[in-house]
Scaffold this motif. Structure first.
Motif, PDB file in Angstrom:
ATOM      1  N   ALA A  50       0.854  -1.192   0.000  1.00  0.00           N
ATOM      2  CA  ALA A  50       0.000   0.000   0.000  1.00  0.00           C
ATOM      3  C   ALA A  50       0.883   1.232   0.000  1.00  0.00           C
ATOM      4  O   ALA A  50       2.049   1.171   0.393  1.00  0.00           O
ATOM      5  N   GLY A  51       0.321   2.351  -0.430  1.00  0.00           N
ATOM      6  CA  GLY A  51       1.016   3.622  -0.345  1.00  0.00           C
ATOM      7  C   GLY A  51       0.809   4.262   1.010  1.00  0.00           C
ATOM      8  O   GLY A  51      -0.057   3.853   1.799  1.00  0.00           O
ATOM      9  N   LEU A  52       1.594   5.287   1.287  1.00  0.00           N
ATOM     10  CA  LEU A  52       1.465   5.981   2.578  1.00  0.00           C
ATOM     11  C   LEU A  52       0.101   6.622   2.746  1.00  0.00           C
ATOM     12  O   LEU A  52      -0.386   6.772   3.875  1.00  0.00           O
ATOM     13  N   ASN A  53      -0.527   6.982   1.650  1.00  0.00           N
ATOM     14  CA  ASN A  53      -1.841   7.612   1.744  1.00  0.00           C
ATOM     15  C   ASN A  53      -2.935   6.628   2.161  1.00  0.00           C
ATOM     16  O   ASN A  53      -4.046   7.043   2.490  1.00  0.00           O
ATOM     17  N   ARG A  54      -2.623   5.338   2.168  1.00  0.00           N
ATOM     18  CA  ARG A  54      -3.577   4.315   2.615  1.00  0.00           C
ATOM     19  C   ARG A  54      -3.090   3.610   3.872  1.00  0.00           C
ATOM     20  O   ARG A  54      -3.545   2.518   4.205  1.00  0.00           O
ATOM     21  N   LEU A  55      -2.191   4.255   4.584  1.00  0.00           N
ATOM     22  CA  LEU A  55      -1.567   3.630   5.743  1.00  0.00           C
ATOM     23  C   LEU A  55      -2.587   3.171   6.776  1.00  0.00           C
ATOM     24  O   LEU A  55      -2.527   2.046   7.289  1.00  0.00           O
ATOM     25  N   GLY A  56      -3.546   4.041   7.096  1.00  0.00           N
ATOM     26  CA  GLY A  56      -4.521   3.701   8.129  1.00  0.00           C
ATOM     27  C   GLY A  56      -5.367   2.482   7.784  1.00  0.00           C
ATOM     28  O   GLY A  56      -5.674   1.653   8.645  1.00  0.00           O
ATOM     29  N   ASP A  57      -5.736   2.349   6.500  1.00  0.00           N
ATOM     30  CA  ASP A  57      -6.574   1.224   6.079  1.00  0.00           C
ATOM     31  C   ASP A  57      -5.766  -0.043   5.846  1.00  0.00           C
ATOM     32  O   ASP A  57      -6.304  -1.154   5.954  1.00  0.00           O
ATOM     33  N   ALA A  58      -4.492   0.106   5.526  1.00  0.00           N
ATOM     34  CA  ALA A  58      -3.695  -1.046   5.120  1.00  0.00           C
ATOM     35  C   ALA A  58      -3.197  -1.885   6.291  1.00  0.00           C
ATOM     36  O   ALA A  58      -3.051  -3.106   6.180  1.00  0.00           O
ATOM     37  N   ASP A  62      -5.841  -4.054  14.830  1.00  0.00           N
ATOM     38  CA  ASP A  62      -5.384  -4.125  16.223  1.00  0.00           C
ATOM     39  C   ASP A  62      -3.867  -4.107  16.362  1.00  0.00           C
ATOM     40  O   ASP A  62      -3.347  -4.289  17.459  1.00  0.00           O
ATOM     41  N   TRP A  63      -3.158  -3.902  15.263  1.00  0.00           N
ATOM     42  CA  TRP A  63      -1.695  -3.936  15.294  1.00  0.00           C
ATOM     43  C   TRP A  63      -1.154  -2.599  15.759  1.00  0.00           C
ATOM     44  O   TRP A  63      -1.587  -1.538  15.307  1.00  0.00           O
ATOM     45  N   VAL A  64      -0.191  -2.632  16.671  1.00  0.00           N
ATOM     46  CA  VAL A  64       0.432  -1.421  17.203  1.00  0.00           C
ATOM     47  C   VAL A  64       1.949  -1.571  17.097  1.00  0.00           C
ATOM     48  O   VAL A  64       2.508  -2.604  17.480  1.00  0.00           O
ATOM     49  N   ALA A  65       2.600  -0.538  16.603  1.00  0.00           N
ATOM     50  CA  ALA A  65       4.062  -0.569  16.475  1.00  0.00           C
ATOM     51  C   ALA A  65       4.722   0.005  17.717  1.00  0.00           C
ATOM     52  O   ALA A  65       4.269   1.004  18.271  1.00  0.00           O
ATOM     53  N   ASP A  66       5.802  -0.638  18.126  1.00  0.00           N
ATOM     54  CA  ASP A  66       6.668  -0.071  19.165  1.00  0.00           C
ATOM     55  C   ASP A  66       7.695   0.867  18.547  1.00  0.00           C
ATOM     56  O   ASP A  66       8.191   1.782  19.218  1.00  0.00           O
ATOM     57  N   ALA A  67       8.023   0.635  17.272  1.00  0.00           N
ATOM     58  CA  ALA A  67       8.994   1.472  16.569  1.00  0.00           C
ATOM     59  C   ALA A  67       8.651   1.501  15.089  1.00  0.00           C
ATOM     60  O   ALA A  67       8.079   0.547  14.547  1.00  0.00           O
TER      61      ALA A  67
END
Length: 310
Positions: A50-58, A62-67
């Motif tokens: 996906a592109g950065l403009n679709r980051l939220g949907d892609a 429930d996934w969360v990044a630590d970094a």
């Protein structure tokens, strides 16, 4: 701690190597690699196409990044050719990443570490060396968009949305992939063609010195910045200083015949590098200790050994 890490630009030359290095770290549980392009099969990270403009949907809900290592960007030559696209990717793309990081911080109460891969191109005042205290002064669209992205990350850090670190990189060498004609990163092409016994024409005068660092050191410093404490919010990957003439002399040690290197200065490339310092230096030498090379010959020797060239 079992970190979960997001790498943007993960199908790019540098991003793919950073994602693979992070996946090999014992303290990393999972790496998601975001890119518009499909990675090759069998990569050691979880691809998200996906592109950065679709980051939220892609990303998984429930996934969360630590970094996060944010490496997705339009390159310097492409940015000059299409400034609107440069701002869309390099600036608005960074804003999208920051928005996702802020959402994670609000959910967990802990802002994720965000490493922005920036560039020597934020400088334009010339000089022998630039460290973290040298005022930026970009002279290109790419450098300008990178500096804006830096300021966005630092402001988000001030607000507590991210735990941000800007990592400014020199020209990465030896890059074994290229999609266009040699530009500011021509030292890689010079080395590779010389090792194959082919002549090379440099797009800058033979004595024009540039800040160059190995791909391996850039990858190692990005991983260190993502997973470990940093001594400052803006950090430099210390570089060597290399010209076409010095690169020719260094690679000659590994060639059967003396390399043939000539120059045909390209005004477009000259404008891209105008005002760059000849070397990136650092106020924090202990942070990058043992992760950078002492000479270009050492970089070439490692490449030759790894690829069985000779």
């Amino acid at each position: 701690m079992n970190h979960r890490v997001l790498v943007t630009g993960a199908s790019g030359f540098l991003g793919a190597r950073i994602a693979a290095a992070l996946a090999a770290e014992p303290m990393v549980a999972e790496v998601l690699g975001l890119d518009r392009a499909e990675p090759p099969p069998g990569v050691p990270w979880r691809p998200v196409v996906a592109g950065l403009n679709r980051l939220g949907d892609a990303l998984p809900r429930d996934w969360v990044a630590d970094a996060v290592v944010h490496g997705a960007a339009l390159t310097s030559q492409a940015s000059e050719a299409d400034p609107d696209a440069a701002y869309a990717v390099n600036v608005e793309g960074t804003r999208a990443v920051l928005g996702r990081c802020q959402a994670w911080a609000e959910r967990t109460g802990r802002p994720p570490r965000l490493v922005l891969l920036s560039s020597v191109s934020v400088f334009g005042g010339g000089g022998e060396a630039a460290d973290e205290a040298t005022p930026p002064d970009p002279r290109t669209t790419y450098g300008t968009t990178k500096l804006i992205a830096e300021r966005l990350v630092l402001d988000a850090t001030r607000r507590g949305a991210v735990d941000g670190v800007v990592l400014r990189l020199p020209i990465s060498t030896i890059r074994t992939e290229r999609s266009g004609k040699p530009g500011a990163g021509f030292v890689s092409d010079l080395i590779l063609q010389a090792l194959r016994g082919e002549p090379f024409t440099a797009p800058l005068p033979l004595d024009h010195r540039l800040p160059v660092g190995s791909v391996a050191s850039s990858v190692a410093l990005a991983v260190r910045a993502a997973l470990h404490a940093a001594p400052g919010r803006v950090l430099h990957a210390p570089s060597l200083t290399v010209s076409a003439a010095s690169a020719r002399d260094d690679v000659a040690r590994f060639c059967a015949a003396n390399p043939v290197v000539t120059a045909a200065p390209d005004p477009l490339v000259d404008r891209l590098v105008a005002g760059w310092p000849k070397r990136l230096s650092t106020l924090y030498p202990g942070w990058s200790a043992r992760l950078t090379e002492l000479s270009l010959a050492e970089v070439i020797r490692r490449h030759v050994a790894a690829h069985a060239v000779a």
